[in-house]
Design an enzyme around this catalytic site. Structure first.
Site, PDB file in Angstrom:
ATOM      1  CG  ASP A  50      18.223  25.241 -18.343  1.00 51.23           C
ATOM      2  OD1 ASP A  50      17.837  26.398 -18.551  1.00 51.23           O
ATOM      3  OD2 ASP A  50      17.732  24.515 -17.464  1.00 51.23           O
ATOM      4  CD  GLU A 121      18.784  26.756 -22.447  1.00 50.69           C
ATOM      5  OE1 GLU A 121      18.303  27.371 -21.485  1.00 50.69           O
ATOM      6  OE2 GLU A 121      18.315  25.680 -22.876  1.00 50.69           O
TER       7      GLU A 121
END
Length: 231
Positions: A50, A121
């Site tokens: 992220d 991610e």
């Protein structure tokens, strides 16, 4: 998943990266329903991915739009790293069929947008830890630059758009409420409900409360616009 596994080779070809440490790839594709069996899961990698994605996309935006103010850049960034965008990228890479689940999760499979986004991610983090920021940048640039080309104007802020819609009709301000919080402490998932008097409510999840509010507002605005498209 052996190094000679043709399925793995095909996946790495789609990713554009050959892993030196195949354990990273395995972890990035392992759902937490298998972690109780001592196999680990993608959650810690997702936490890192992220941040890596946010850094790389922010840098891309500064380069691509050198004259835009911070507010426009923030709206672009939020749109490019939100769950829907990540899930879209994951589907393009055909990641759904690569995710390993425990028996209790197999029925849900790999088409859950939240899971697809998390795995995407996690893969970014896996590439970063396997070969560094340049390799992660190569992966992100190849998938996110076309998205920049598709959106030449800054996306509209969903909460602002919904507020404008309700105020123009004398409905007052939309009401937002956090209705649930789940996930591990290091990566919580918020569920937010937005309601408009006389028009019900919509719920959405996000890794931050603001993100969940924006997604819920977007869902509500699209529904209201569709219901009133002939106004």
């Amino acid at each position: 998943m052996s190094s000679s596994d043709p399925d793995r080779a095909a996946l790495e070809a789609r990713l554009g990266h050959n892993f030196a440490n195949r354990r990273l790839l395995e972890l990035a594709l392992t759902h937490r329903s298998l972690s109780q069996a001592g196999k680990g899961s993608y959650e810690r990698l997702e936490f890192l991915g992220d941040r890596v994605l946010g850094l790389l996309v922010a840098d891309m935006l500064l380069t691509r739009f050198p004259k835009e103010p911070e507010g426009h850049l923030s709206r672009r960034l939020n749109a490019l790293v939100r769950q829907e965008t990540l899930a879209k990228v994951a589907r393009g890479l055909e990641l759904g069929g690569e995710i390993r689940f425990g028996t209790s999760e197999e029925a849900e499979g790999g088409d859950n947008p939240a899971i697809l986004a998390d795995v995407c991610e996690a893969l970014i983090a896996a590439i970063y830890r396997d070969a560094g920021l340049e390799a992660a940048s190569k992966f992100v640039t190849a998938r996110w630059e076309p998205l920049l080309d598709d959106n030449q104007t800054p996306p509209r802020d969903a909460k602002s758009g919904l507020q404008e819609w309700t105020m123009a009709r004398g409905l007052g301000l939309p009401q937002y409420e956090e209705v649930a919080r789940s996930g591990p402490d290091h990566a919580p998932v918020f569920t937010v409900r937005v309601s408009v008097p006389g028009y019900g409510a919509e719920e959405a999840e996000g890794k931050a409360k603001r993100q969940a509010e924006q997604t819920a507002a977007g869902n509500m605005l699209r529904r209201l616009q569709k219901e009133h498209e002939n106004e």
